[in-house]
Design a protein around this motif. Structure first.
Motif, short mmCIF file in Angstrom:
data_model
loop_
_atom_site.label_atom_id
_atom_site.label_comp_id
_atom_site.label_asym_id
_atom_site.label_seq_id
_atom_site.Cartn_x
_atom_site.Cartn_y
_atom_site.Cartn_z
N MET A 1 -9.56 -5.20 -8.53
CA MET A 1 -9.19 -6.41 -7.81
C MET A 1 -10.11 -7.56 -8.24
O MET A 1 -11.30 -7.37 -8.42
N LYS A 9 -3.77 -13.63 -1.24
CA LYS A 9 -3.40 -12.95 0.00
C LYS A 9 -3.79 -13.79 1.22
O LYS A 9 -3.08 -13.80 2.22
N ASN A 10 -4.92 -14.49 1.12
CA ASN A 10 -5.34 -15.37 2.23
C ASN A 10 -4.32 -16.48 2.45
O ASN A 10 -4.02 -16.85 3.58
N ARG A 13 -1.19 -15.27 4.13
CA ARG A 13 -1.39 -14.78 5.50
C ARG A 13 -0.68 -15.68 6.51
O ARG A 13 -0.09 -15.23 7.46
N GLU A 274 -14.31 -12.58 9.62
CA GLU A 274 -14.01 -12.00 8.31
C GLU A 274 -15.01 -12.49 7.24
O GLU A 274 -15.48 -11.71 6.41
N ILE A 277 -18.08 -10.66 7.73
CA ILE A 277 -18.02 -9.30 7.15
C ILE A 277 -18.35 -9.38 5.65
O ILE A 277 -19.16 -8.62 5.13
N LEU A 278 -17.70 -10.35 4.99
CA LEU A 278 -17.92 -10.49 3.53
C LEU A 278 -19.38 -10.79 3.24
O LEU A 278 -19.96 -10.23 2.31
N LEU B 94 -12.63 -4.19 8.82
CA LEU B 94 -11.95 -4.21 7.52
C LEU B 94 -11.25 -5.55 7.38
O LEU B 94 -10.88 -6.18 8.38
N VAL B 95 -11.05 -6.01 6.14
CA VAL B 95 -10.33 -7.28 5.93
C VAL B 95 -8.84 -6.99 6.08
O VAL B 95 -8.29 -6.16 5.34
N PRO B 96 -8.19 -7.62 7.06
CA PRO B 96 -6.83 -7.21 7.41
C PRO B 96 -5.77 -7.41 6.32
O PRO B 96 -4.77 -6.70 6.30
N THR B 97 -6.01 -8.37 5.41
CA THR B 97 -4.97 -8.62 4.40
C THR B 97 -5.11 -7.70 3.18
O THR B 97 -4.23 -7.67 2.33
N LEU B 98 -6.22 -6.99 3.11
CA LEU B 98 -6.45 -6.16 1.92
C LEU B 98 -6.11 -4.70 2.20
O LEU B 98 -6.24 -4.22 3.33
N THR B 99 -5.73 -3.99 1.16
CA THR B 99 -5.43 -2.56 1.29
C THR B 99 -6.74 -1.79 1.42
O THR B 99 -7.83 -2.36 1.22
N GLU B 102 -8.69 -2.03 -1.76
CA GLU B 102 -9.31 -3.35 -1.97
C GLU B 102 -10.50 -3.55 -1.03
O GLU B 102 -11.50 -4.15 -1.41
#
Lengths: 371, 231
Positions: A1, A9-10, A13, A274, A277-278, B94-99, B102
């Motif tokens: 990735m 993806k963001n 969303r 989020e 988290i990152l 977990l990041v909701p948009t990622l599998t 990922e």
């Protein structure tokens, strides 16, 4: 990735929000594209018209370069100009505004009957005016169409009747929407006997233009000799249209940047945890900035590309209106498209900067606690 | 001889807001390969301690050494965290948009140069290790609580960290899943010789570890035998 996949993806969303932001930017960029392309089209068409007349230098009264209609010269000046060496032809023209039929403010051009300008017109029907004192007029294609007039018909010009002897197609919207008469008849009609607006000069050797320009301006200090580019670029109307186009572009830039910023701020607020988290998982501040900036720039670039199509569509729409048909002439250049994309890019950078900075500054401990 | 991997020397942490002293002179050494637990009532400073050991925050005073590196000397805690520390959170995070795949790749972005295909290969292997090889392409909303936490465990292992910090790792799952997760953490500790620090209220989890440290009012007040917690 790779990062771009996360960015994409963001953006997906909140599809509706992303699409609306793109449309908002596209409308702004579209306005810029349509306005600038119409201004450019007008300028380009005008330059082509002058070139079509075979004019290398245009003589105007010094100080009135900016406004064609304020420019009044004595016809007798032509005799003096013809004495300057290196000139192949000196052609006078008069420009005025008149009422034709029920249409006010129609531009009238006066050219010498049987002269160079008259003979260079591209006729759709009929032909040039060959005699000075006849009540004859040639109509530009757009004007003829809007008046539903054909060769042989009579029309009222400033309460006098003229016979239409031809219709012509020009590269310039002004000429297409105007009437053309013999200069003598126009002078009489408008009570401007012995007066002209400009002299067009064709040179024997165009490479001698700077020397001849200097010679003319030395011999006749009250006039300016302008190249085609100078003559068009110095025009007040052109300058105003260009200033208006770019003024609107600046407003678009401001509004677009605020809209993008709003979207990006909402997106960053929503993703506070989020982002925390990152950051907790080791993402550097720079990567967070990179991610948010990429999102912002993708939105604005999509808006920019869509905006180009919106702008071109808007010009086509304007041409669908009967009153404007043929008068809106757009010029699309690679430079204009590049400008639109660069404008969108600036918009994306401006709109994304603050949210990206804020997102990257969030302490991970606090962001993780965020509900 | 046991190698110290975490050393806390007289660590304090105060918060200006509310004038709270969350940690008061904590001294603690954790050795490589330990599976240890920190217990204590709410507000005793467990989470603050975890944040400091996890390089998410800096102490007010004192020294913290992770794998021999004094955190006071580390300018960029982000990269350090990425390379040395794995996190398992109570709410999975977990990041909701990622599998799942990922999500496991996320910590590998800033841990040094790794080719994208290598990241994917490693993430795939880690998910296989936690028994989720069939769920790699599922987004978190399509995973159960236990599966989400297993993805988070796989993610914590992504950079082969010096320590793994788990904050109430079974707090959001049922007892059956909790037992399975404890077993998984034990297996990781044994097979990979990973150092695991677990913060919990749950005596069952604490009993499954090798060492239990007790905290109260921002201080370490003693250690307990994990087996004694089952009585």
């Amino acid at each position: 990735m790779v990062l771009i996949q996360i960015v994409w993806k963001n953006l997906l969303r909140r599809k509706i929000r992303s699409v609306l932001t793109v449309i908002g930017i596209a409308v702004g960029i579209g306005a810029v594209v349509s306005l600038v392309s119409i201004t450019d089209g007008f300028v380009h068409g005008w330059k082509n018209m002058i070139k079509g007349h075979g004019t290398d230098l245009t003589i105007v009264k010094a100080g009135t370069e900016a406004n064609l209609l304020l420019n009044i010269l004595d016809e007798s000046l032509g005799d003096g100009l013809r004495q300057v060496p290196g000139l192949e032809a000196v052609t006078e023209s008069l420009v005025d505004i008149a009422t034709i039929e029920d249409k006010p403010s129609i531009m009238l051009f006066g050219y010498a009957a049987g002269g160079d300008y008259m003979n260079r017109l591209k006729f759709q029907t009929g032909g040039p005016i060959t005699l000075d004192d006849k009540d004859e007029i040639i109509l530009g294609s757009v004007l003829a169409k809007s008046l539903k007039i054909k060769v042989g018909d009579e029309i009222e010009v400033e309460r006098e009747f003229m016979t239409v002897v031809g219709t012509c197609e020009s590269s310039n919207v002004l000429e297409n929407g105007a009437g053309i008469m013999s200069i003598k008849r126009l002078q009489k009609l408008m009570d401007r006997e012995g007066k002209v607006t400009t002299f067009g000069i064709r040179l024997v050797n165009p490479s001698q233009m700077p020397e001849i320009k200097k010679e003319i301006e030395t011999r006749f200090p009250s006039i300016s000799a302008l190249s085609t580019r100078e003559f068009v670029d110095e025009n007040e109307g052109v300058k105003m249209a260009q200033a208006l186009s770019w003024g609107i572009s600046l407003i678009v830039l401001l509004v677009g940047a605020i809209a993008t910023m709003n979207t990006m701020f909402m997106s960053v607020f929503e993703r506070t945890r989020e982002i925390g988290i990152l950051r907790a998982l080791g993402w550097r501040k720079g990567r967070i900035i990179n991610m948010i900036m990429q999102e912002s720039i993708i939105l604005s670039l999509c808006g920019g590309i869509l905006g180009i199509f919106f702008g071109m569509g808007a010009v086509r729409m304007l041409n669908l209106f009967r009153q404007l048909r043929g008068l809106v002439q757009a010029e699309y250049t690679t430079f204009l498209f590049a400008e639109a994309i660069i404008l969108a890019l600036i918009l994306g950078v401006l709109g994304g900067m603050l949210p990206a900075w804020r997102g990257s500054r969030m302490p991970p401990v606090e962001a993780l606690r965020y509900e | 001889m046991a190698i110290p991997v975490v050393e806390l020397r007289n660590v304090t942490k105060s918060f200006v807001e509310g004038d709270v002293q969350a940690l008061r002179g904590v001294n603690l050494t954790i050795y490589k390969g330990e599976l240890m637990c920190i217990m204590g009532p709410s507000g005793c400073g467990k989470s603050t301690l975890l944040n400091l050991v996890g390089a998410l925050d800096r102490p007010t005073s004192g020294e913290i050494l992770i794998d021999g590196v004094n955190l006071n000397d580390v300018e960029n805690l982000d990269t350090f965290r990425s390379r040395k520390i794995g996190f398992i959170f109570q709410a999975f995070f977990l990041v909701p948009t990622l599998t799942a795949l990922e999500n496991v790749e996320i910590p590998m972005f800033d841990s040094g140069f790794v080719l994208p295909q290598e990241k994917t290969q490693k993430a795939r292997q880690l998910l296989k290790d936690v028994g989720l090889e069939k769920k790699i392409n599922q987004v978190p909303t399509r995973l159960s609580g236990g599966e989400k936490q297993r993805v988070a465990i796989a993610r914590s292992l992504a950079n082969d960290p010096a320590i793994i910090l788990a904050d109430e790792p079974t707090g959001n799952v049922d007892s059956k899943t909790s037992a399975m997760l404890i077993e998984l953490l034990r297996r990781i500790n044994q097979e990979k010789n990973a150092t695991l620090i677990v913060v919990t209220h749950d005596p069952l989890i604490a009993a499954a570890t090798n060492r239990v440290v007790q905290m109260l009012d921002g201080q370490i007040v003693g250690e307990k035998d994990p087996k004694s917690l089952l009585k």
